[in-house]
Design an enzyme around this catalytic site. Structure first.
Site, PDB file in Angstrom:
ATOM      1  N   HIS A  81       0.830  -1.219   0.000  1.00 23.18           N
ATOM      2  CA  HIS A  81       0.000   0.000   0.000  1.00 23.18           C
ATOM      3  C   HIS A  81       0.858   1.261   0.000  1.00 23.18           C
ATOM      4  O   HIS A  81       0.521   2.260   0.635  1.00 23.18           O
ATOM      5  CB  HIS A  81      -0.943   0.035   1.203  1.00 23.18           C
ATOM      6  N   ASN A 154     -10.216  -2.972   2.428  1.00 23.70           N
ATOM      7  CA  ASN A 154      -9.900  -2.985   1.001  1.00 23.70           C
ATOM      8  C   ASN A 154     -11.168  -2.795   0.189  1.00 23.70           C
ATOM      9  O   ASN A 154     -12.272  -2.802   0.735  1.00 23.70           O
ATOM     10  CB  ASN A 154      -9.258  -4.325   0.613  1.00 23.70           C
ATOM     11  N   HIS A 345      -3.808   1.268  12.135  1.00 23.44           N
ATOM     12  CA  HIS A 345      -3.565   0.038  12.915  1.00 23.44           C
ATOM     13  C   HIS A 345      -4.914  -0.598  13.203  1.00 23.44           C
ATOM     14  O   HIS A 345      -5.773   0.027  13.819  1.00 23.44           O
ATOM     15  CB  HIS A 345      -2.827   0.404  14.206  1.00 23.44           C
TER      16      HIS A 345
HETATM   17 FE1  HDD Z   1      -2.482  -4.789   5.536  1.00 24.61          FE
HETATM   18  C1  HDD Z   1      -1.084  -1.720   5.158  1.00 24.61           C
HETATM   19  C2  HDD Z   1      -5.462  -3.583   4.328  1.00 24.61           C
HETATM   20  C3  HDD Z   1      -3.782  -7.976   5.509  1.00 24.61           C
HETATM   21  C4  HDD Z   1       0.258  -5.878   7.062  1.00 24.61           C
HETATM   22  N1  HDD Z   1      -3.150  -3.011   4.871  1.00 24.61           N
HETATM   23  C5  HDD Z   1      -2.412  -1.860   4.796  1.00 24.61           C
HETATM   24  C6  HDD Z   1      -3.217  -0.799   4.279  1.00 24.61           C
HETATM   25  C7  HDD Z   1      -4.452  -1.322   4.031  1.00 24.61           C
HETATM   26  C8  HDD Z   1      -4.404  -2.708   4.415  1.00 24.61           C
HETATM   27  C9  HDD Z   1      -5.649  -0.592   3.475  1.00 24.61           C
HETATM   28  C10 HDD Z   1      -2.751   0.614   4.005  1.00 24.61           C
HETATM   29  C11 HDD Z   1      -3.099   1.553   5.107  1.00 24.61           C
HETATM   30  C12 HDD Z   1      -2.655   2.945   4.725  1.00 24.61           C
HETATM   31  O1  HDD Z   1      -3.252   3.509   3.803  1.00 24.61           O
HETATM   32  O2  HDD Z   1      -1.710   3.432   5.323  1.00 24.61           O
HETATM   33  N2  HDD Z   1      -4.242  -5.628   4.948  1.00 24.61           N
HETATM   34  C13 HDD Z   1      -5.372  -4.942   4.587  1.00 24.61           C
HETATM   35  C14 HDD Z   1      -6.473  -5.861   4.514  1.00 24.61           C
HETATM   36  C15 HDD Z   1      -5.997  -7.103   4.829  1.00 24.61           C
HETATM   37  C16 HDD Z   1      -4.593  -6.953   5.126  1.00 24.61           C
HETATM   38  C17 HDD Z   1      -7.891  -5.471   4.151  1.00 24.61           C
HETATM   39  C18 HDD Z   1      -6.724  -8.411   4.928  1.00 24.61           C
HETATM   40  C19 HDD Z   1      -7.974  -8.526   5.205  1.00 24.61           C
HETATM   41  N3  HDD Z   1      -1.875  -6.600   6.134  1.00 24.61           N
HETATM   42  C20 HDD Z   1      -2.551  -7.796   6.069  1.00 24.61           C
HETATM   43  C21 HDD Z   1      -1.789  -8.822   6.721  1.00 24.61           C
HETATM   44  C22 HDD Z   1      -0.640  -8.240   7.190  1.00 24.61           C
HETATM   45  C23 HDD Z   1      -0.718  -6.843   6.792  1.00 24.61           C
HETATM   46  C24 HDD Z   1      -2.235 -10.264   6.869  1.00 24.61           C
HETATM   47  C25 HDD Z   1       0.506  -8.821   7.937  1.00 24.61           C
HETATM   48  C26 HDD Z   1       0.485  -9.845   8.688  1.00 24.61           C
HETATM   49  N4  HDD Z   1      -0.703  -3.963   5.962  1.00 24.61           N
HETATM   50  C27 HDD Z   1       0.262  -4.595   6.655  1.00 24.61           C
HETATM   51  C28 HDD Z   1       1.423  -3.691   7.001  1.00 24.61           C
HETATM   52  C29 HDD Z   1       0.984  -2.343   6.375  1.00 24.61           C
HETATM   53  C30 HDD Z   1      -0.358  -2.685   5.765  1.00 24.61           C
HETATM   54  C31 HDD Z   1       2.767  -4.226   6.568  1.00 24.61           C
HETATM   55  C32 HDD Z   1       1.967  -1.691   5.426  1.00 24.61           C
HETATM   56  C33 HDD Z   1       2.066  -0.253   5.857  1.00 24.61           C
HETATM   57  C34 HDD Z   1       1.236  -0.137   7.025  1.00 24.61           C
HETATM   58  O3  HDD Z   1       0.758  -1.360   7.357  1.00 24.61           O
HETATM   59  O4  HDD Z   1       1.018   0.885   7.656  1.00 24.61           O
HETATM   60  O5  HDD Z   1       1.559  -3.584   8.378  1.00 24.61           O
END
Ligand code: HDD
Length: 701
Positions: A81, A154, A345
């Site tokens: 993202h 999402n 978060h």
């Molecule tokens: Fe995630 C970012 C949505 C599964 C780890 N995620 C992130 C963002 C969105 C989502 C919208 C961007 C937020 C922003 O605009 O700053 N992610 C989802 C959805 C998931 C999902 C809807 C499943 C239903 N994500 C998921 C899993 C993991 C992560 C299973 C890790 C175990 N996601 C992250 C992250 C991020 C992230 C690495 C990257 C940057 C951030 O968090 O701030 O922690």
């Protein structure tokens, strides 16, 4: 530097260059360039050197500070993202939801809860194009009086994997391949499909990713989903399962793949620009928040597991109940400070909203806080303005990088008596967060629940629910993506999974990618469908902010152009006049017809529709202009409304569309200004978003 020259335009510390630049300054009296220490700077164009041609001197503190700051401008982009666009707004609940949740912001219809939303793509880097085939993030931070609630969702209601421990594997597979960092922001490559072919739980989500949902026309025309089953908790501690849905008031609309690829070159900021422009224009994006509520005693009433994030609850089984509306009405002041530094978060919840044991959700609860620590440089990122809660913050957390608070007193521990026992904990009656009391009793195991085992039924449900044109697009997407996979055995493995989803789908995909043998599937189709899944049923027939190109050249009927401009703007569309050059053209009667943009700077893919006004000489010029001819043909190919008035109809012949299906092509035979019948028919065609019945593959554009 003794004089504070607030009052005048001259003064001893002002140079001739200062005065020359005053014309561009909002407030020339109060905007001196300073160092970070507040020292006014007399020259920022030349470094301090030993003589005009001599070496730069170490003592040039201004040079050193400026370059050091520049060297440290970047922070790590998000692992996923990375590319996003944000906006502020507010959320308002329609009626109290007290029956289900004690969350304060869901109980008072008079209250407006401020929000910040960040939309994003997933796979690409920060500078990648907006319109790639990808999932879109839809993350909302509600600044409630009880603390921040982040709904980090999402634009698709399911996910690729069931357990968060697979997330690094999935992300490594979809990201550019590690040896050459190719391809950028694209799923059409070996490693993603290798992973998918070996991980059948991805099948349902892959159907969504291959569908038009992966190509939103606009963030304003995109649904959002919390994906997981969450839990509402009421005043008495009673839980209700809940799934969150955002529905855009403009309807859910998509681009077509050919168009999306071209926009990625013509305007890589297409979705970001669209969001920004519409808010600047005062046409605020609006979304309705809906919930699907499932009483706890119905946890096992479905033939899928509520804790499995690769499953939806079909809306026909549990309707989506609209509970409130979000309006995005303010653009950020500064992209980095706000959109880049916002830290979501999934663990940011408020009393009345709680988690379930969904193993994807549970893993996310770890990841988000962890990622912010590295991305935003330590534990104090909640003090960054965009992350700061409106609720008051008191705790014994101290120090660390970027600490902005000046804590007072001698105590930073609990219990204490020296600080009068403060800050004190709150029980539920004083707004304290009390975790839902779920009984947990199990052996320590690494095993997926058997109730997570069906990877095909809902993928089939999705396929069955699509209209013919949506099915066509899905087949074409699979063919495109798998066509980019170099290893034949991966293609074969994917087709075998598609056969489990639906034999028709598998056969149609196989035919396009040279897979001749399709394995016999182990299951037979159930044949069920869920009409709510089709975008054909998610339209709202609005023309608000739809962009319409009006193609003109010298000799155009000026009254015709004026009537088009006026009527289209009057119904909320955005008409723009395009010619071979910017500035103006001359109307048939010698009038000046203003031109908004030169055709060469734009393209039909950046508009929702095109009109060619009357005017014999104008049409003749346009018919001889390759850009104009291509403009009309391409708009036709992408299913867009086309309006042709009087001689403008000749453009059909020039674009070789004469013999094609006329659906969505609106003609006015009479000369001169657009009449009401034409305008009505054109606006109706525009409101339909696209005409899907056209034989688009025969159009040479
Ligand atoms: Fe995630 C970012 C949505 C599964 C780890 N995620 C992130 C963002 C969105 C989502 C919208 C961007 C937020 C922003 O605009 O700053 N992610 C989802 C959805 C998931 C999902 C809807 C499943 C239903 N994500 C998921 C899993 C993991 C992560 C299973 C890790 C175990 N996601 C992250 C992250 C991020 C992230 C690495 C990257 C940057 C951030 O968090 O701030 O922690």
């Amino acid at each position: 530097m003794a004089t504070d020259n607030r009052a005048g335009d001259g003064g001893p510390d002002r140079t001739a260059k200062d005065r020359q630049l005053d014309a561009y300054r909002v407030d020339p009296r109060d905007t001196y360039l300073t160092t970070d220490q507040g020292l006014r700077v007399s020259d920022t164009d030349n470094s301090l050197a030993a003589g005009a041609r001599g070496p730069t001197l170490m003592e040039d503190f201004h040079f050193r500070e400026k370059i050091t700051s520049f060297d440290h401008e970047r922070i790590p982009e998000r692992v996923v993202h990375a590319r996003g666009a944000g906006a502020y707004g507010y959320f308002q609940v329609y009626e109290p939801l007290t029956e289900f949740t004690r969350a304060d912001f869901l109980r008072d219809p008079a209250a407006r809860t401020p929000v910040f939303v960040r939309f994003s793509t997933v796979a690409g880097s920060r500078g990648s194009a907006d319109t790639v085939r990808d999932v879109r993030g839809f993350a909302t931070k509600f600044y409630t009086g009880e603390g921040n609630f982040d709904l980090v969702g999402n634009n698709m209601p399911v996910f690729f994997i069931q357990d968060a421990i697979k997330f690094p594997d999935f992300v490594h597979a979809v990201k550019p391949e590690p040896h050459n960092e190719i391809p950028q922001a694209a799923s059409a490559h070996n490693t993603l499909w290798d992973f998918v072919s070996l991980q059948p739980e991805t099948m349902h989500m892959m159907m969504w990713l291959m569908s038009d949902r992966a190509l939103p026309r606009s963030y304003r025309m995109m649904q959002g989903f919390g994906v997981h089953t969450f839990r509402f908790v009421d005043q008495n501690g009673r839980g209700t399962f809940v799934k969150f849905h955002w529905k855009p008031l403009l309807g859910t609309h998509s681009l077509v793949w050919d168009e999306a690829q071209k926009i990625a070159g013509k305007d890589p900021d297409f979705n970001r620009r669209d969001l920004w422009d519409s808010i600047e224009a005062g046409v605020f994006p609006e979304y309705e928040l809906g919930v699907q509520l499932v009483p706890e005693d119905r946890e096992f009433a479905f033939d899928f597991d509520l804790l499995d994030a690769t499953k939806i609850i079909p809306e026909e089984l549990v309707p989506v109940r609209p509970i409130g509306k979000m309006v995005l009405d303010r653009n950020p002041e500064n992209f980095f400070a706000e959109t880049e530094q916002v830290a979501f978060h999934i663990g940011n919840v408020v009393p009345g909203i709680d988690f379930t044991n969904d193993p994807l959700l549970q893993g996310r609860l770890f990841s988000y806080l962890d990622t912010q620590l590295i991305r935003l440089g330590g534990p104090n990122f909640a003090q960054i303005p965009v992350n700061r809660p409106v609720a008051r913050v008191h705790n014994n957390q101290r120090d660390g990088y970027n600490q902005r608070r000046v804590h007072q007193g001698t105590t930073s521990y609990a219990p204490n008596s020296l600080g009068a026992g403060c800050p004190m904990v709150a029980d539920a009656s004083h707004g304290g967060y009390v975790h839902y009391q779920e009984r947990v009793d199990g052996a320590k195991i690494r095993r997926r629940s058997e109730s997570f085992g069906d990877h095909y039924s809902q993928a089939e449900l999705f396929w069955n629910s699509m209209s013919d044109w949506e099915k066509e697009h899905i087949v074409a997407a699979y063919r495109f993506e798998l066509g980019k996979v170099e290893h034949r055995h991966i293609r074969v493995r994917v087709v075998a999974h598609l056969a489990e989803v639906h034999p028709d789908l598998a056969a149609r995909v196989a035919e396009g990618i040279g897979v001749e043998e399709v394995e016999k599937p182990s299951r037979s189709p159930h044949g069920d469908s869920s009409p709510a899944l089709s975008q054909a049923n998610a339209r709202r027939d609005s023309v608000a902010t739809r962009k319409v190109a009006i193609l003109v050249a010298d000799g155009v009927d000026a009254a015709c152009v004026a009537s088009l401009r006026e009527t289209l703007a009057g119904v909320g569309a955005i008409p723009e006049v395009l010619a071979a050059w910017d500035g103006k053209v001359e109307g048939a009667g010698g009038e000046t017809v203003p031109v908004d943009r030169a055709m060469s700077t734009m393209a039909s893919v950046l508009y929702d529709a095109v009109v060619v006004p009357d005017g014999a000489a104008s049409t003749r010029s346009l018919a001889g202009d390759g850009l104009a001819v291509h403009f009309v043909a391409e708009a036709y190919k992408h299913g867009k409304a086309i309006g042709l008035l009087g001689s403008g109809a000749d453009l059909l012949r020039a674009s070789r569309l004469e013999a094609m299906d006329g659906a969505g092509v609106v003609l006015q035979e009479g000369r001169g200004a657009a009449d009401q019948a034409f305008l009505d028919a054109f606006v109706t065609a525009l409101a339909q978003h696209r005409v899907w019945s056209r034989p688009t593959d025969r159009v040479p554009a």
